[in-house]
Every structure is written in structure tokens, then in C-alpha cells.
Design a protein around this motif. Sequence first.
Motif, PDB file in Angstrom:
ATOM      1  N   HIS A  47      61.146  45.482 -68.741  1.00 30.19           N
ATOM      2  CA  HIS A  47      61.781  43.932 -67.815  1.00 30.19           C
ATOM      3  C   HIS A  47      61.369  44.474 -66.767  1.00 30.19           C
ATOM      4  O   HIS A  47      61.365  43.895 -65.255  1.00 30.19           O
ATOM      5  CB  HIS A  47      62.775  43.353 -68.710  1.00 30.19           C
ATOM      6  N   ASP A  53      60.995  43.703 -62.635  1.00 29.52           N
ATOM      7  CA  ASP A  53      61.446  43.143 -61.313  1.00 29.52           C
ATOM      8  C   ASP A  53      60.984  43.305 -60.519  1.00 29.52           C
ATOM      9  O   ASP A  53      60.575  43.285 -59.082  1.00 29.52           O
ATOM     10  CB  ASP A  53      63.032  42.924 -61.993  1.00 29.52           C
ATOM     11  N   GLU A 109      67.977  35.469 -61.147  1.00 31.53           N
ATOM     12  CA  GLU A 109      67.169  36.525 -61.166  1.00 31.53           C
ATOM     13  C   GLU A 109      67.913  38.124 -62.049  1.00 31.53           C
ATOM     14  O   GLU A 109      67.794  38.036 -63.473  1.00 31.53           O
ATOM     15  CB  GLU A 109      65.546  36.850 -60.118  1.00 31.53           C
ATOM     16  N   ASP A 140      69.206  39.285 -65.499  1.00 27.14           N
ATOM     17  CA  ASP A 140      68.861  40.371 -65.931  1.00 27.14           C
ATOM     18  C   ASP A 140      69.520  41.596 -67.297  1.00 27.14           C
ATOM     19  O   ASP A 140      69.804  41.712 -68.067  1.00 27.14           O
ATOM     20  CB  ASP A 140      68.999  41.411 -64.883  1.00 27.14           C
TER      21      ASP A 140
HETATM   22 ZN   LIG Z   1      64.654  40.186 -64.322  1.00 31.91          ZN
END
Ligand SMILES: [Zn+2]
Length: 291
Positions: A46, A50, A154, A158
Amino acid sequence: MKYKACEKCARSVGLVNVAGNVMMIALKAYLGFVGGSKGLIADAVHSVADLLATFVMMIGLQISARQPNAKYPDGFGKAEYLVAISIYLFLFVIGLYIMHDGYVTIVAGRWVHPCWFALWGAVFAIVINELMFRQSVCAGTQINSPSMVAKAWESRSDVYASVAVLIGVIGAMMGFSFMDPLAAFVVGVMILKLCIESIYESVLKLMDEAPPAEIMEAISSALEGLENVVSVRQIMGRELGPTLELKLILVVPADLSLEAGEAVKAKARAAVANALGMKTRITVVLNPAEG
Ligand SMILES: [Zn+2]
């Protein structure tokens, strides 16, 4: 802007994001493998997503900054969306793989027993992401940058992904083995969601979607009360990467001289560019008022 330091803080957001994500990829992947947590490894992927998103932004900015030429008179702004779509398609496949892997592990009832290393990895990820969120949201609000604020949220999502991983690791340590691969599955779903949203947004921009309502309203109010403007007939806009291309159709008195007309165009361009505070390319067309 509240403080002078905010500007400097805002300029460091990109670098902090890259550094933070690189550090997290290394630590999550290492602690995930050593600590035996599928969730944490998925979370490392992940973070790769990003980091790629940040690079897409930077590559896109670079390509779209190229000067228009005879063959591409509209410039290269839209390259940004093509770069984004191809990278997110690639990530989509990775997201699917992570989900599949988590699913297979749960169904097969394979024993996963993460250790303290994995737990610390998740805690670390939560702290770093929360700090990045706070910096971006504060700096983004102070310098009035919607894209920076969007990026901040965002980072917040996370944090939630890492919380899921933490819960999964704790659950698996307590003997609920399925919880760690389940966390990996959840992270996979979040990656897919990010990919689908980003691809959708890029496609809309390739299709010349009009700018958001608040921008259209800002343009209208900037044109209000301009000398020699009877009314605003139409505002057309599309995004060419970072550049906003606008066509404004204004109604002016029929007997306006060519010279005065050019003055109206210049004033309208300046007023709109000033109100938006972003890169613009504006064409003004004048229509004579009837009667
Ligand atoms: Zn993310």
C-alpha cells in the motif's frame, strides 16, 4: 495565512511524503517478513502505491510543463492522466493479488503467527501516517491548496489501513489466526478502491469534464461588474493537467469599439486569472448585445 513559517512547511510536504513512505516501505516489508504478518506486508505494498502516486504527480507535472509545439498546440497537460491510468492499472492487479492471497490463507486455515516485530511495524506506520496527515492538512489549509488537503486525507485513510493491520496482528497473536490475513484482505480492498477512484477521475479529465462547481462560481463572480460587460453568456473549461483552459463568451454593447473590446478581454482574463490563482489559458469571445 496564520504564520510565515507555513509557507516553508508547505514546501516540505512533498519531500516529507516521499521520505516517510520510503522509510515505511522498508520497515513494514522487513518487519512484516521477519514478524510473519501478511497484513503488514500488504500494508507495505500500500505504501508503494502511495509513493507511486506521489511520483505520478511529479512525472505528470514535468511532462505537462513541456511547451506546446506545432504538432501539439494544446500542450502536453493530459499526459498526466495517461501516466496515472497506466500506473493504477498495474496497482489494481497487485491489489487483486493481495486480496486473493489473504482469502486463500483464510480458507485454507493456514496458521499465521505474527510476533512483536509485526506489532511494532503497525504502530510505527500509524504514528508516521498520522504525523504526515497533520502536516499536510495544516499546511494545505494555510496555503489554500485543495490537492494538498486531498493528499492529507489519503494519509488519514492509510492510518485506518494500519489500524486494521494492528488489530489483525493482535488478533492473530491471541490465537485468532484468520485475523491477520483478513487485515491483508482489507488492505487489498483499500488499494482497489484507490485505483478505481483514481482511474475514474483521470478518465473524466481525459473526457474534458468541466471544472468543479466552486471554480465555475469563482469565475462567474470574478466577471461580475466588469466595465462594458452586459452579461456572461457561457463559461467553458477543461483541465490540461495543472493548466485550466477556459473559454469565456461575454455579451458587450453592440457599438463597442474594437479597442474597447480588446480592453474588456484583457480585463476579463486578468480578473479570472487573479481570482483562481492557478495556471490558466483563457480565450475571451465577445458577442454583441441585441436590440
Ligand atoms: Zn494510501
